[in-house]
Motif scaffolding. Structure first.
Motif, PDB file in Angstrom:
ATOM      1  N   LYS A 112      81.408 -36.638 -70.744  1.00 57.27           N
ATOM      2  CA  LYS A 112      80.641 -37.766 -71.287  1.00 57.27           C
ATOM      3  C   LYS A 112      80.014 -37.427 -72.636  1.00 57.27           C
ATOM      4  N   PRO A 124      87.173 -41.072 -59.525  1.00 61.34           N
ATOM      5  CA  PRO A 124      86.851 -41.726 -60.796  1.00 61.34           C
ATOM      6  C   PRO A 124      85.344 -41.749 -61.032  1.00 61.34           C
ATOM      7  N   ALA A 125      84.943 -41.732 -62.283  1.00 59.36           N
ATOM      8  CA  ALA A 125      83.518 -41.720 -62.615  1.00 59.36           C
ATOM      9  C   ALA A 125      83.226 -42.761 -63.681  1.00 59.36           C
ATOM     10  N   GLU A 126      81.985 -43.203 -63.738  1.00 59.57           N
ATOM     11  CA  GLU A 126      81.577 -44.158 -64.762  1.00 59.57           C
ATOM     12  C   GLU A 126      81.205 -43.416 -66.035  1.00 59.57           C
ATOM     13  N   GLY A 127      81.422 -44.086 -67.170  1.00 57.17           N
ATOM     14  CA  GLY A 127      81.045 -43.513 -68.456  1.00 57.17           C
ATOM     15  C   GLY A 127      82.117 -42.656 -69.102  1.00 57.17           C
ATOM     16  N   ASN A 129      86.720 -42.311 -69.626  1.00 60.74           N
ATOM     17  CA  ASN A 129      88.025 -42.963 -69.472  1.00 60.74           C
ATOM     18  C   ASN A 129      88.799 -42.272 -68.345  1.00 60.74           C
TER      19      ASN A 129
END
Length: 132
Positions: A112, A124-127, A129
């Motif tokens: 990030k 999968p993770a937020e913030g 691609n």
């Protein structure tokens, strides 16, 4: 007695095989939002063959907690072979192997905040691609 030992060995072997396949199925490659990477480039990136996306230098991160699954799923190789390749590249080409992080949270946070960073995690993770 032999039959019981054989059955126990078979169950343990099948369980380990299933866990390894489950781990491999859960690996997701992620990148910093500032870059776009295609799935076709993953192998070249993690072997040091592709070091830039446009003008951005890539910062490659290995996640020790899911490394064997990643190497199996995306690179089609064992950990020993991957390490051997990087040892040779370090001496022959002067390239540094990918930095190693201990788990998903560390990789996600690093990707990030680091321009050009690419790594892999178990979900999968937020913030970031997700490379598909």
């Amino acid at each position: 007695m032999k039959s019981t030992i054989f059955r126990l060995f078979s169950v343990v072997t099948l369980t380990l095989f299933a866990l390894q396949n489950a781990q491999a199925a859960e690996v997701v490659v992620i990148s910093n939002p500032g870059i776009t990477v295609s799935a076709e480039d993953i192998k070249d990136i993690f072997l040091g063959e592709k070091q830039f996306v446009g003008r951005t230098q890539l910062v490659v991160i290995d996640n020790i907690s899911v490394q064997s699954g990643f190497l199996s799923q995306y690179m089609h190789m064992e950990v020993a072979r991957y390490n051997n390749i990087w040892t040779k590249k370090s001496f022959r080409d002067g390239l540094s192997p990918p930095a190693v992080k201990s788990g998903d949270a560390e990789v996600i946070e690093y990707v990030k905040r680091t321009p050009g960073a690419i790594g892999y995690v178990s979900h999968p993770a937020e913030g970031v691609n997700v490379v598909q």
